[in-house]
Design a protein around this motif. Structure first.
Motif, PDB file in Angstrom:
ATOM      1  N   MET A 174      36.032  50.735 -28.920  1.00 48.24           N
ATOM      2  CA  MET A 174      37.117  50.068 -28.213  1.00 48.24           C
ATOM      3  C   MET A 174      38.376  50.915 -28.288  1.00 48.24           C
ATOM      4  SD  MET A 174      36.819  46.079 -29.280  1.00 48.24           S
ATOM      5  CE  MET A 174      37.493  45.393 -27.786  1.00 48.24           C
ATOM      6  N   GLY A 175      39.139  50.887 -27.232  1.00 45.44           N
ATOM      7  CA  GLY A 175      40.375  51.639 -27.202  1.00 45.44           C
ATOM      8  C   GLY A 175      41.574  50.794 -27.602  1.00 45.44           C
ATOM      9  N   LYS A 176      42.669  51.474 -27.781  1.00 48.64           N
ATOM     10  CA  LYS A 176      43.914  50.835 -28.196  1.00 48.64           C
ATOM     11  C   LYS A 176      44.901  50.820 -27.041  1.00 48.64           C
ATOM     12  CE  LYS A 176      43.275  52.432 -32.899  1.00 48.64           C
ATOM     13  NZ  LYS A 176      43.791  53.193 -34.012  1.00 48.64           N
ATOM     14  N   ILE A 177      45.927  50.005 -27.195  1.00 44.24           N
ATOM     15  CA  ILE A 177      47.037  49.984 -26.251  1.00 44.24           C
ATOM     16  C   ILE A 177      48.237  50.610 -26.956  1.00 44.24           C
ATOM     17  CG2 ILE A 177      48.558  48.561 -24.832  1.00 44.24           C
ATOM     18  CD1 ILE A 177      46.342  46.409 -24.853  1.00 44.24           C
ATOM     19  N   LEU A 178      48.881  51.535 -26.275  1.00 44.02           N
ATOM     20  CA  LEU A 178      50.060  52.219 -26.809  1.00 44.02           C
ATOM     21  C   LEU A 178      51.278  51.746 -26.038  1.00 44.02           C
ATOM     22  CD1 LEU A 178      51.177  54.623 -28.601  1.00 44.02           C
ATOM     23  CD2 LEU A 178      50.920  56.008 -26.539  1.00 44.02           C
ATOM     24  N   ALA A 179      52.342  51.370 -26.752  1.00 46.94           N
ATOM     25  CA  ALA A 179      53.590  50.958 -26.101  1.00 46.94           C
ATOM     26  C   ALA A 179      54.649  52.016 -26.318  1.00 46.94           C
ATOM     27  CB  ALA A 179      54.078  49.628 -26.650  1.00 46.94           C
ATOM     28  N   ILE A 180      55.478  52.199 -25.283  1.00 39.91           N
ATOM     29  CA  ILE A 180      56.537  53.198 -25.306  1.00 39.91           C
ATOM     30  C   ILE A 180      57.862  52.531 -24.989  1.00 39.91           C
ATOM     31  CG2 ILE A 180      57.437  55.251 -24.136  1.00 39.91           C
ATOM     32  CD1 ILE A 180      54.519  56.106 -23.661  1.00 39.91           C
ATOM     33  N   ASP A 181      58.821  52.695 -25.887  1.00 40.57           N
ATOM     34  CA  ASP A 181      60.203  52.281 -25.636  1.00 40.57           C
ATOM     35  C   ASP A 181      60.975  53.566 -25.362  1.00 40.57           C
ATOM     36  OD1 ASP A 181      62.559  50.734 -25.451  1.00 40.57           O
ATOM     37  OD2 ASP A 181      62.991  51.066 -27.575  1.00 40.57           O
ATOM     38  N   TYR A 182      61.148  53.885 -24.079  1.00 37.81           N
ATOM     39  CA  TYR A 182      61.726  55.170 -23.681  1.00 37.81           C
ATOM     40  C   TYR A 182      63.233  55.188 -23.906  1.00 37.81           C
ATOM     41  CZ  TYR A 182      62.951  59.270 -20.998  1.00 37.81           C
ATOM     42  OH  TYR A 182      63.444  60.498 -20.628  1.00 37.81           O
ATOM     43  N   GLY A 183      63.693  56.301 -24.448  1.00 39.18           N
ATOM     44  CA  GLY A 183      65.118  56.557 -24.596  1.00 39.18           C
ATOM     45  C   GLY A 183      65.385  58.020 -24.301  1.00 39.18           C
ATOM     46  N   GLU A 184      66.592  58.335 -23.890  1.00 41.87           N
ATOM     47  CA  GLU A 184      66.924  59.717 -23.546  1.00 41.87           C
ATOM     48  C   GLU A 184      66.851  60.644 -24.761  1.00 41.87           C
ATOM     49  OE1 GLU A 184      70.138  60.435 -20.617  1.00 41.87           O
ATOM     50  OE2 GLU A 184      70.371  58.246 -20.743  1.00 41.87           O
TER      51      GLU A 184
END
Length: 136
Positions: free
Chosen positions: A1-11
């Motif tokens: 099973m794969g994972k979910i990756l979350a990204i909180d983008y900032g400069e």
């Protein structure tokens, strides 16, 4: 099973969070300097079998895109080019920074630790991911 990756983008920095293999719980992963993100992701994504990426979508109170979206759009294009087989989803990230700061207060972190913006970014990514998991 794969994972979910979350990204909180900032400069300057990007907060990252990831699920467990069963996609039930979100964990703070790390914070990466923005110029180094694709090097990090190129190593992490195949090694950890990431199957979906969730990128925070900053919105105004009237539900329109925030001004920071102009910086996120080119990042999304490059992300899709680098990882064409991985679906990229967007998720509303309104109030996540405030919630992250409140989480730091509630957990009893000292003032010096609460000034750690990298930690705020990582917690924000975790909140985005945990909220996203409620919709799946």
């Amino acid at each position: 099973m794969g994972k979910i990756l979350a990204i909180d983008y900032g400069e300057k920095r990007i907060g990252l969070a990831v699920t467990d293999d069963m996609k039930m719980i979100a964990f703070g992963l790390t914070t990466v300097n923005t110029p180094e993100i694709f090097t990090y992701l190129s190593d992490y994504i195949p090694r950890e079998h990431v199957e979906t990426i969730v990128v925070g979508e900053p919105k105004q109170m009237d539900n329109t895109a925030s001004e920071s979206e102009v910086h996120i759009a080119p990042f999304l294009v490059k992300l899709a080019e680098k990882f064409p087989t991985i679906p990229i989803k967007r998720h509303d990230e309104r109030f996540t920074s405030k919630m992250a700061f409140q989480t730091m207060l509630d957990s009893g972190l000292k003032k010096k630790q609460r000034r750690n913006k990298a930690l705020v970014d990582e917690i924000s990514a975790t909140i985005i991911l945990q909220d996203f998991l409620k919709t799946v």
